[in-house]
Motif scaffolding. Structure first.
Motif, PDB file in Angstrom:
ATOM      1  N   MET A   1       0.813  -1.232  -0.015  1.00  0.00           N
ATOM      2  CA  MET A   1      -0.222  -0.061   0.105  1.00  0.00           C
ATOM      3  C   MET A   1       0.840   1.236  -0.036  1.00  0.00           C
ATOM      4  SD  MET A   1      -3.085   0.671   2.771  1.00  0.00           S
ATOM      5  CE  MET A   1      -4.008   2.075   2.320  1.00  0.00           C
ATOM      6  N   SER A   2       0.607   2.259  -0.816  1.00  0.00           N
ATOM      7  CA  SER A   2       1.452   3.401  -0.972  1.00  0.00           C
ATOM      8  C   SER A   2       1.140   4.206   0.396  1.00  0.00           C
ATOM      9  CB  SER A   2       0.921   4.332  -2.185  1.00  0.00           C
ATOM     10  OG  SER A   2      -0.348   4.649  -2.218  1.00  0.00           O
ATOM     11  N   LYS A   3       2.207   5.039   0.529  1.00  0.00           N
ATOM     12  CA  LYS A   3       2.008   5.990   1.723  1.00  0.00           C
ATOM     13  C   LYS A   3       1.034   7.169   1.266  1.00  0.00           C
ATOM     14  CE  LYS A   3       4.953   8.920   4.492  1.00  0.00           C
ATOM     15  NZ  LYS A   3       5.911   9.682   4.788  1.00  0.00           N
ATOM     16  N   GLN A   4       0.198   7.279   2.503  1.00  0.00           N
ATOM     17  CA  GLN A   4      -0.876   8.544   2.145  1.00  0.00           C
ATOM     18  C   GLN A   4      -0.137   9.755   3.046  1.00  0.00           C
ATOM     19  OE1 GLN A   4      -4.140   8.133   1.138  1.00  0.00           O
ATOM     20  NE2 GLN A   4      -2.917   6.655   0.151  1.00  0.00           N
ATOM     21  N   VAL A   5      -0.528  11.023   2.368  1.00  0.00           N
ATOM     22  CA  VAL A   5      -0.151  12.434   3.085  1.00  0.00           C
ATOM     23  C   VAL A   5      -1.588  12.903   3.279  1.00  0.00           C
ATOM     24  CG1 VAL A   5       1.962  12.689   1.927  1.00  0.00           C
ATOM     25  CG2 VAL A   5      -0.105  13.524   0.645  1.00  0.00           C
ATOM     26  N   GLN A   6      -1.504  13.737   4.363  1.00  0.00           N
ATOM     27  CA  GLN A   6      -2.758  14.587   4.640  1.00  0.00           C
ATOM     28  C   GLN A   6      -2.611  15.850   4.069  1.00  0.00           C
ATOM     29  OE1 GLN A   6      -4.125  14.200   8.749  1.00  0.00           O
ATOM     30  NE2 GLN A   6      -5.222  12.584   8.238  1.00  0.00           N
ATOM     31  N   ILE A   7      -3.806  16.514   3.517  1.00  0.00           N
ATOM     32  CA  ILE A   7      -3.830  17.703   3.038  1.00  0.00           C
ATOM     33  C   ILE A   7      -5.494  18.143   3.515  1.00  0.00           C
ATOM     34  CG2 ILE A   7      -2.391  17.437   0.971  1.00  0.00           C
ATOM     35  CD1 ILE A   7      -4.807  17.253  -0.804  1.00  0.00           C
ATOM     36  N   THR A   8      -5.273  19.511   3.382  1.00  0.00           N
ATOM     37  CA  THR A   8      -6.535  20.100   3.824  1.00  0.00           C
ATOM     38  C   THR A   8      -7.169  20.668   2.328  1.00  0.00           C
ATOM     39  OG1 THR A   8      -5.991  20.558   5.897  1.00  0.00           O
ATOM     40  CG2 THR A   8      -7.629  21.848   5.049  1.00  0.00           C
ATOM     41  N   VAL A   9      -8.278  20.528   2.013  1.00  0.00           N
ATOM     42  CA  VAL A   9      -8.913  20.840   0.706  1.00  0.00           C
ATOM     43  C   VAL A   9     -10.381  21.557   0.988  1.00  0.00           C
ATOM     44  CG1 VAL A   9      -9.703  20.400  -1.757  1.00  0.00           C
ATOM     45  CG2 VAL A   9      -8.032  19.098  -0.487  1.00  0.00           C
TER      46      VAL A   9
END
Length: 70
Positions: A1-9
């Motif tokens: 599983m690929s690494k996730q990054v958290q963003i704010t949209v």
């Protein structure tokens, strides 16, 4: 599983895969890149930068859909 990054949209926190570009985010959100104004971390992006700008953890994205009026 690929690494996730958290963003704010637009004020909403979401996770995207690492190395996701702004263009990929717009496609994931079913938005037309030609009809969306993108601001990233309080800096406006040019449409030509959407494909080369990669999202990083904690980025803050504001999306404004452009609509024709009359």
């Amino acid at each position: 599983m690929s690494k996730q990054v958290q963003i704010t949209v637009n004020g909403k926190v979401m996770s995207v895969a690492e190395n996701t570009s702004v263009l990929m985010l717009l496609k994931e959100l079913n938005l037309d890149p030609n009809a969306v104004f993108v601001e990233m971390n309080k800096t406006a992006l040019l449409k030509k930068e959407y494909g080369s700008t990669v999202l990083k953890d904690k980025d803050k994205i504001e999306l404004v859909q452009v609509t024709a009026g009359g």
